[in-house]
Write an enzyme that holds these catalytic residues in place. Structure first.
Site, PDB file in Angstrom:
ATOM      1  N   LYS A  22      35.507  35.915  60.639  1.00  0.00           N
ATOM      2  CA  LYS A  22      36.454  35.287  61.986  1.00  0.00           C
ATOM      3  C   LYS A  22      37.821  35.831  62.015  1.00  0.00           C
ATOM      4  O   LYS A  22      38.100  36.281  63.065  1.00  0.00           O
ATOM      5  CB  LYS A  22      36.393  33.749  61.755  1.00  0.00           C
ATOM      6  CG  LYS A  22      37.518  33.187  62.917  1.00  0.00           C
ATOM      7  CD  LYS A  22      37.381  31.696  62.461  1.00  0.00           C
ATOM      8  CE  LYS A  22      38.073  31.198  61.503  1.00  0.00           C
ATOM      9  NZ  LYS A  22      39.817  30.877  61.880  1.00  0.00           N
ATOM     10  N   ASN A  23      38.452  35.736  60.999  1.00  0.00           N
ATOM     11  CA  ASN A  23      39.768  36.109  60.799  1.00  0.00           C
ATOM     12  C   ASN A  23      40.247  37.761  61.064  1.00  0.00           C
ATOM     13  O   ASN A  23      41.197  38.052  61.162  1.00  0.00           O
ATOM     14  CB  ASN A  23      40.491  35.714  59.430  1.00  0.00           C
ATOM     15  CG  ASN A  23      40.759  34.157  59.907  1.00  0.00           C
ATOM     16  OD1 ASN A  23      40.346  33.601  60.723  1.00  0.00           O
ATOM     17  ND2 ASN A  23      41.352  33.861  58.291  1.00  0.00           N
ATOM     18  N   CYS A 121      50.047  21.293  63.945  1.00  0.00           N
ATOM     19  CA  CYS A 121      48.769  21.767  63.410  1.00  0.00           C
ATOM     20  C   CYS A 121      48.454  20.653  62.141  1.00  0.00           C
ATOM     21  O   CYS A 121      49.475  20.390  61.453  1.00  0.00           O
ATOM     22  CB  CYS A 121      49.007  23.288  62.746  1.00  0.00           C
ATOM     23  SG  CYS A 121      47.608  23.657  61.660  1.00  0.00           S
ATOM     24  N   ARG A 126      53.265  25.001  61.151  1.00  0.00           N
ATOM     25  CA  ARG A 126      53.310  26.492  61.374  1.00  0.00           C
ATOM     26  C   ARG A 126      53.875  27.127  62.094  1.00  0.00           C
ATOM     27  O   ARG A 126      53.410  27.315  63.311  1.00  0.00           O
ATOM     28  CB  ARG A 126      51.691  26.823  61.154  1.00  0.00           C
ATOM     29  CG  ARG A 126      50.949  26.119  59.878  1.00  0.00           C
ATOM     30  CD  ARG A 126      49.580  26.177  60.036  1.00  0.00           C
ATOM     31  NE  ARG A 126      48.904  27.672  59.793  1.00  0.00           N
ATOM     32  CZ  ARG A 126      47.791  28.025  60.148  1.00  0.00           C
ATOM     33  NH1 ARG A 126      46.862  27.168  60.748  1.00  0.00           N
ATOM     34  NH2 ARG A 126      47.307  29.350  59.801  1.00  0.00           N
ATOM     35  N   ASP A 312      42.175  29.626  51.838  1.00  0.00           N
ATOM     36  CA  ASP A 312      41.342  29.340  52.663  1.00  0.00           C
ATOM     37  C   ASP A 312      40.029  28.949  51.779  1.00  0.00           C
ATOM     38  O   ASP A 312      38.759  28.469  52.315  1.00  0.00           O
ATOM     39  CB  ASP A 312      40.778  30.367  53.861  1.00  0.00           C
ATOM     40  CG  ASP A 312      41.601  30.472  54.928  1.00  0.00           C
ATOM     41  OD1 ASP A 312      42.633  29.330  55.099  1.00  0.00           O
ATOM     42  OD2 ASP A 312      41.615  31.365  55.622  1.00  0.00           O
ATOM     43  N   ARG A 404      33.779  26.079  64.321  1.00  0.00           N
ATOM     44  CA  ARG A 404      34.757  27.266  64.577  1.00  0.00           C
ATOM     45  C   ARG A 404      34.890  28.253  63.802  1.00  0.00           C
ATOM     46  O   ARG A 404      35.190  29.442  63.824  1.00  0.00           O
ATOM     47  CB  ARG A 404      36.131  26.313  64.462  1.00  0.00           C
ATOM     48  CG  ARG A 404      36.509  25.164  65.542  1.00  0.00           C
ATOM     49  CD  ARG A 404      37.981  25.031  65.354  1.00  0.00           C
ATOM     50  NE  ARG A 404      38.541  25.950  65.156  1.00  0.00           N
ATOM     51  CZ  ARG A 404      39.719  26.124  64.495  1.00  0.00           C
ATOM     52  NH1 ARG A 404      39.817  25.020  63.458  1.00  0.00           N
ATOM     53  NH2 ARG A 404      40.475  27.060  64.317  1.00  0.00           N
TER      54      ARG A 404
HETATM   55  C1  UD1 Z   1      45.906  33.364  58.494  1.00  0.00           C
HETATM   56  C2  UD1 Z   1      44.576  32.812  58.943  1.00  0.00           C
HETATM   57  C3  UD1 Z   1      44.313  31.544  58.074  1.00  0.00           C
HETATM   58  C4  UD1 Z   1      45.031  31.728  56.375  1.00  0.00           C
HETATM   59  C5  UD1 Z   1      46.203  32.084  56.487  1.00  0.00           C
HETATM   60  C6  UD1 Z   1      46.914  32.457  55.044  1.00  0.00           C
HETATM   61  C7  UD1 Z   1      43.741  33.770  60.920  1.00  0.00           C
HETATM   62  C8  UD1 Z   1      43.263  33.792  62.167  1.00  0.00           C
HETATM   63  N1  UD1 Z   1      44.026  32.703  59.844  1.00  0.00           N
HETATM   64  O1  UD1 Z   1      46.596  32.254  59.342  1.00  0.00           O
HETATM   65  O2  UD1 Z   1      42.929  31.223  57.983  1.00  0.00           O
HETATM   66  O3  UD1 Z   1      44.820  30.382  55.955  1.00  0.00           O
HETATM   67  O4  UD1 Z   1      46.347  33.282  57.175  1.00  0.00           O
HETATM   68  O5  UD1 Z   1      46.078  33.005  54.402  1.00  0.00           O
HETATM   69  O6  UD1 Z   1      43.678  34.889  60.125  1.00  0.00           O
HETATM   70  N2  UD1 Z   1      54.704  31.229  58.485  1.00  0.00           N
HETATM   71  C9  UD1 Z   1      56.101  31.117  59.185  1.00  0.00           C
HETATM   72  N3  UD1 Z   1      56.661  31.773  60.045  1.00  0.00           N
HETATM   73  C10 UD1 Z   1      55.922  32.463  60.960  1.00  0.00           C
HETATM   74  C11 UD1 Z   1      54.440  32.503  60.578  1.00  0.00           C
HETATM   75  C12 UD1 Z   1      53.923  32.013  59.342  1.00  0.00           C
HETATM   76  O7  UD1 Z   1      56.943  30.514  58.475  1.00  0.00           O
HETATM   77  O8  UD1 Z   1      56.088  32.893  62.143  1.00  0.00           O
HETATM   78  C13 UD1 Z   1      54.413  30.427  57.345  1.00  0.00           C
HETATM   79  C14 UD1 Z   1      53.247  29.615  57.599  1.00  0.00           C
HETATM   80  O9  UD1 Z   1      53.608  28.504  57.895  1.00  0.00           O
HETATM   81  C15 UD1 Z   1      52.658  29.567  56.310  1.00  0.00           C
HETATM   82  C16 UD1 Z   1      52.798  30.963  55.800  1.00  0.00           C
HETATM   83  O10 UD1 Z   1      53.658  31.525  56.454  1.00  0.00           O
HETATM   84  O11 UD1 Z   1      53.325  28.793  55.450  1.00  0.00           O
HETATM   85  C17 UD1 Z   1      51.499  31.962  55.914  1.00  0.00           C
HETATM   86  O12 UD1 Z   1      50.910  31.797  57.166  1.00  0.00           O
HETATM   87  P1  UD1 Z   1      50.377  33.132  57.926  1.00  0.00           P
HETATM   88  O13 UD1 Z   1      49.973  34.202  56.871  1.00  0.00           O
HETATM   89  O14 UD1 Z   1      51.014  33.380  58.955  1.00  0.00           O
HETATM   90  O15 UD1 Z   1      49.025  32.327  58.394  1.00  0.00           O
HETATM   91  P2  UD1 Z   1      48.233  32.459  59.935  1.00  0.00           P
HETATM   92  O16 UD1 Z   1      48.344  34.172  60.114  1.00  0.00           O
HETATM   93  O17 UD1 Z   1      48.226  31.746  60.782  1.00  0.00           O
END
Ligand code: UD1
Length: 436
Positions: A22-23, A121, A126, A312, A404
């Protein structure tokens, strides 16, 4: 609203085919916005999140044709010949945070994009600040108005730039990687995420004509192109689904072969599981896993960006440790509010104490079936694992979360002997919540 009714105690035995990730599929779908040529994705999982992203692409003007593959998975042709709208509306984005991945591609191709902020969320605050700061480094002007990100490129085309991420973000790396492919000149992404889903995205972009080096490392270099073309790409196997079923086999004392998956995607997880007493044999395209019921040992774990232990799989691992011999300290470093499965596991007899970002799990001899509900995708599946190991019957409510991210969960587990069924009740479903 559907629920799962599970009677525990049967060791899983048999084969489980693993779906496409999915990711990986979600960013790949967003990448189809980068070209006016057709892009075909194979091994696509059939999941609610994939439908949500498809609905979003529909309204951007992407034409789509789906065909089933004989061996499972779907082949989907995407054709973004013209972009009909550069706005991603709240109603579609709120369902799934990954919708924000259309921002980079739309901005790179059309010079403007208006994308709703994903909103709150269930697993913590996030933000998308890293996505926005990165795009600004490539020349975008970004403003927040009425819950929307309004981004535009005054010159019409993004330019190359050096983006240093202060924390590792999977989504921000993907957004910037896609945007940089159509920027003018070279871009360098520093402290980039190294997840296999990023490598998969980069490989598809390269097949579309992009020039990318260093994907899979923390420094990615991209030489921007005027245009990208079409491609055919197979979605990487789902490592989180693989890890989930490995732990399902282990917690039931089963013996299961996982097919259509790949070894090497879960090295840190397998190292920990072997230490915990799980037997794992890795073939080239399949993995065999077995464990003795009552033979698991408590092991400490800390979640980390890839190649570390994935957040995850934290909830599923906690379930496993809840019936291990001895104690296990599980520390969550990625998301601040990702222990919502703990009170539910406690209802089934687990002994878990949370202190800040760590959970101390003291293994118990048995879990006992109970009605439970969960608030995110991975927490839900951790309860399914607990139910399969528990004495008696468990009802898992709110299973729309599972739809999902887990394709044919009931079918895959029943084929290995699990006593699990889906029951449809008439109560109205609550409003969908945004989770990972
Ligand atoms: C993706 C995955 C999710 C997984 C996560 C971490 C998908 C669709 N989802 O989510 O399943 O749990 O990676 O492996 O691929 N952060 C910030 N600012 C930003 C973006 C992120 O502070 O602009 C922080 C987040 O709050 C979190 C950390 O960075 O603490 C990691 O998040 P991120 O790797 O971005 O997760 P997702 O891409 O949303």
């Amino acid at each position: 609203m559907d629920k799962l009714v599970i009677r525990g105690g049967t060791p899983l035995k048999g084969q489980i085919p693993i779906s496409g990730a999915k990711n990986a599929a979600l960013p790949l779908m967003a990448a189809t916005l980068l070209t006016d040529q057709p892009v075909t994705l194979t091994n696509m999982p059939k999941l609610a999140d994939i439908h949500s992203m498809a609905a979003l692409l529909d309204q951007h003007g992407v034409k789509r044709k789906t065909q089933d593959e004989a061996s499972g998975g779907q082949t989907v042709d995407f054709h973004a010949k013209t972009i009909e709208s550069t706005t991603a509306p709240y109603d579609l984005v709120r369902k799934m945070r990954a919708s924000v991945l259309v921002l980079g591609p739309l901005l790179a191709r059309e010079g403007q994009a208006t994308v709703s902020l994903p909103g709150g969320c269930a697993i913590g605050n996030r933000p998308v600040d890293l996505h926005l700061k990165g795009l600004a480094e490539l020349g975008a002007e970004v403003a927040l108005e009425g819950g929307y990100v309004k981004a535009q490129v005054p010159s019409g085309r993004l330019h190359g730039g050096r983006v240093v991420f202060p924390v590792v973000s999977v989504g921000a790396t993907e957004n910037l990687l896609m945007a940089a492919c159509l920027a003018d000149g070279e871009s360098i992404l520093v402290n980039a995420a190294r997840e296999p889903e990023i490598t998969d995205l980069a490989e598809c972009l390269i097949a579309m004509g992009a020039e990318i080096e260093g994907h899979g490392t923390d420094t990615i270099r991209i030489q921007g192109k005027d245009k990208l073309g079409g491609a055919v790409h197979k979605v990487v196997p789902d490592r989180i689904e693989t890890g989930t079923y490995v732990m399902a086999a282990a917690i039931t004392g089963g013996d299961v072969e996982l097919t259509n998956t790949r070894s090497g995607l879960l090295e840190s997880v397998f190292e920990i599981l072997r230490e915990a007493g799980v037997t794992i044999e890795e073939g080239e395209r399949s993995i065999r896993v077995s464990a003795k019921r009552g033979g698991l040992k408590g092991v400490d774990v800390m979640t980390e960006p890839f190649p570390g232990f994935p957040t995850d799989l934290q909830a599923q691992f906690m379930t496993l440790m809840s019936v291990a011999n001895g104690a296990s300290m599980i520390t969550e470093t990625i998301f601040e509010n990702r222990f919502m499965h703990v009170p539910e596991l406690a209802r089934m007899g687990a002994n878990i104490n949370v202190h800040h970002s760590s959970a101390l799990v003291r293994g118990v001899d048995r879990l006992i079936g109970a009605p439970v509900m969960a608030t995110d995708l991975r927490a839900s599946v951790s309860l399914v694992l607990a139910a399969m190991a528990a004495d008696g019957e468990t009802e898992v409510n709110r299973i729309y979360h599972l739809d999902r991210g887990y394709e044919n969960l009931v079918e895959k587990l029943s084929a290995c002997g699990a006593n699990i069924r889906r029951v449809t009740t008439n109560a109205d479903a609550p409003a969908e919540e945004e989770t990972v």
